[in-house]
Design a protein around this motif. Structure first.
Motif, PDB file in Angstrom:
ATOM      1  N   ALA A  82     -28.261  28.996  22.052  1.00  0.00           N
ATOM      2  CA  ALA A  82     -29.344  28.153  21.579  1.00  0.00           C
ATOM      3  C   ALA A  82     -30.705  29.211  21.688  1.00  0.00           C
ATOM      4  O   ALA A  82     -31.227  29.263  20.531  1.00  0.00           O
ATOM      5  N   VAL A  83     -30.682  29.713  22.791  1.00  0.00           N
ATOM      6  CA  VAL A  83     -31.865  30.784  22.989  1.00  0.00           C
ATOM      7  C   VAL A  83     -31.850  32.077  22.211  1.00  0.00           C
ATOM      8  O   VAL A  83     -32.949  32.437  21.308  1.00  0.00           O
ATOM      9  N   LEU A  84     -30.745  32.484  22.072  1.00  0.00           N
ATOM     10  CA  LEU A  84     -30.736  33.679  20.971  1.00  0.00           C
ATOM     11  C   LEU A  84     -30.543  33.510  19.830  1.00  0.00           C
ATOM     12  O   LEU A  84     -31.483  34.244  18.963  1.00  0.00           O
ATOM     13  N   GLY A  85     -30.129  32.342  19.219  1.00  0.00           N
ATOM     14  CA  GLY A  85     -30.230  32.003  17.821  1.00  0.00           C
ATOM     15  C   GLY A  85     -31.767  31.607  17.463  1.00  0.00           C
ATOM     16  O   GLY A  85     -32.041  32.116  16.242  1.00  0.00           O
ATOM     17  N   ALA A  86     -32.307  30.867  18.312  1.00  0.00           N
ATOM     18  CA  ALA A  86     -33.728  30.645  18.323  1.00  0.00           C
ATOM     19  C   ALA A  86     -34.699  31.847  18.079  1.00  0.00           C
ATOM     20  O   ALA A  86     -35.465  32.170  17.293  1.00  0.00           O
ATOM     21  N   LEU A  87     -34.359  32.844  19.021  1.00  0.00           N
ATOM     22  CA  LEU A  87     -35.129  34.137  18.973  1.00  0.00           C
ATOM     23  C   LEU A  87     -34.786  34.990  17.813  1.00  0.00           C
ATOM     24  O   LEU A  87     -35.852  35.722  17.344  1.00  0.00           O
ATOM     25  N   ALA A 123     -34.361  29.445  13.982  1.00  0.00           N
ATOM     26  CA  ALA A 123     -35.492  29.045  15.050  1.00  0.00           C
ATOM     27  C   ALA A 123     -35.354  27.398  15.341  1.00  0.00           C
ATOM     28  O   ALA A 123     -35.458  27.127  16.529  1.00  0.00           O
ATOM     29  N   ALA A 124     -35.372  26.850  14.244  1.00  0.00           N
ATOM     30  CA  ALA A 124     -35.638  25.321  14.316  1.00  0.00           C
ATOM     31  C   ALA A 124     -34.310  24.564  15.130  1.00  0.00           C
ATOM     32  O   ALA A 124     -34.477  23.774  16.137  1.00  0.00           O
ATOM     33  N   LEU A 125     -33.186  25.006  14.643  1.00  0.00           N
ATOM     34  CA  LEU A 125     -31.996  24.569  15.159  1.00  0.00           C
ATOM     35  C   LEU A 125     -31.629  24.906  16.659  1.00  0.00           C
ATOM     36  O   LEU A 125     -31.281  24.249  17.452  1.00  0.00           O
ATOM     37  N   GLY A 126     -32.105  26.319  16.968  1.00  0.00           N
ATOM     38  CA  GLY A 126     -32.179  26.717  18.314  1.00  0.00           C
ATOM     39  C   GLY A 126     -32.953  26.031  19.200  1.00  0.00           C
ATOM     40  O   GLY A 126     -32.356  25.511  20.394  1.00  0.00           O
ATOM     41  N   TRP A 127     -34.136  25.787  18.729  1.00  0.00           N
ATOM     42  CA  TRP A 127     -34.975  25.144  20.093  1.00  0.00           C
ATOM     43  C   TRP A 127     -34.540  23.535  19.831  1.00  0.00           C
ATOM     44  O   TRP A 127     -34.732  23.065  20.971  1.00  0.00           O
ATOM     45  N   GLY A 128     -33.994  23.009  18.838  1.00  0.00           N
ATOM     46  CA  GLY A 128     -33.840  21.630  18.966  1.00  0.00           C
ATOM     47  C   GLY A 128     -32.684  21.337  19.845  1.00  0.00           C
ATOM     48  O   GLY A 128     -32.513  20.468  20.768  1.00  0.00           O
TER      49      GLY A 128
END
Length: 335
Positions: A82-87, A123-128
């Motif tokens: 999730a963090v890697l996807g958001a960043l 970014a939106a999906l990762g932070w969610g």
């Protein structure tokens, strides 16, 4: 001291979601089939704020690294997809926005627009997914480390990630109703009027799945606070829909901003005094006090951070004041 830093961490992350939310929301709206000039106008509307908004993410990471080093380690190891996807999404959006402005043809710009759309979605999906994973608890072992990544593959996490995506899209649309020239803002306002109910439906779906999930019910230590903040989130979206219907984009933007900030407050308040709740050992986990750095370290960081918050707030206020109004120079109707 730990509580103050925990609240400051939440404040910075919530502010980043609100400000970065309209960046990524505008990026998502580039997926619409519109003329290149329309897409350029949307990016010009967000351009003066774009890089400044990301400073709040850098500050959030700094607080997490300095004040909560144990939590920072577990977030990077137990939530790294999730963090890697958001960043990765943040990087793609930044690169796409910067490179599309180079003197290239319409086809190349359209390609960079797709990069911006993909990055905004990531970014939106990762932070969610990160917020949902925290709220439902994690497989925290006796050695204090998160085991595996299966906690990110639940329906609740997926539904919350989609809800964050829909909230970000609504935030971007309401932002454009404030910034675009009145003639161009009218169709975006109609789009926002459709996106807000979609966000409400997505939030409702995630809430129902959370209520049905035994993991979420077991992880929530403060159910009254969770329910209260969820009701406030729904009320904010309803207020945004009403404001859009009455032609008050300023109120609508304030309401969608509150809707993006409230999930952070919900997770923090619902888990208190825990920051990571173990699904392996009921009643166990990592508390805020245990995740925080030592007292002397927090006091030293306090002296370093004391000028930071006023500086960031002052910079943000200056940007909004200097670039206030619509991109054609006319002041929008806020209230």
């Amino acid at each position: 001291m730990e509580l103050a830093w925990y609240a400051l961490l939440g404040l910075f992350f919530a502010t980043y979601l609100v400000l970065g939310g309209y960046d990524y929301g505008v990026g998502l709206l580039l997926a619409r089939r519109t003329a290149p000039a329309t897409r350029r106008a949307a990016l010009n509307a967000v351009g003066p704020f774009f890089l400044g908004n990301e400073v709040w993410l850098v500050a959030t990471v700094g607080i997490l690294f300095g004040a909560f080093p144990t939590l920072e380690g577990e977030l990077l190891s137990g939530f790294y997809p999730a963090v890697l996807g958001a960043l990765a999404g943040v990087v793609l959006v930044t690169a796409g926005v910067q490179l599309r402005s180079r003197p290239t043809g319409d086809r190349a710009r359209a390609g960079w627009d797709r990069v911006v759309v993909a990055g905004s979605a990531l970014a939106a999906l990762g932070w969610g997914a990160l917020l949902a994973g925290l709220l439902q608890g994690v497989p925290l072992r006796s050695d204090g480390h998160v085991a595996g990544l299966t906690h990110l593959g639940t329906p609740f996490v997926a539904a919350t990630a989609v809800a964050m995506l829909s909230l970000v899209a609504a935030q971007g649309a309401t932002f454009l109703t404030l910034r675009l020239p009145a003639a161009e803002a009218a169709p975006v306002a109609r789009l926002a009027g459709r996106l807000v109910p979609a966000a409400l439906a997505a939030v409702g779906t995630a809430a129902v799945l959370g209520l049905l999930s035994g993991r979420v019910r077991a992880a929530v230590a403060q159910p009254a606070a969770a329910v209260l903040l969820l009701v406030a989130l729904v009320a904010a979206l309803l207020a945004a829909r009403t404001a859009l219907g009455r032609g008050r984009p300023g109120l609508a933007f304030a309401a969608t901003s509150a809707a993006l900030a409230l999930p952070v407050a919900l997770v923090g308040a619902a888990l208190w005094p825990w920051v990571l709740v173990s699904t392996v050992e009921p009643g166990a986990g990592l508390t805020v006090a245990d995740a925080a750095a030592s007292g002397p370290t927090l006091r030293l960081l306090g002296w370093l951070a004391l000028p930071l918050l006023p500086a960031l707030l002052g910079f943000q206020a200056m940007c909004w004041w200097v670039f206030r109004g619509r991109t054609d120079g006319r002041a929008p109707v806020y209230w």
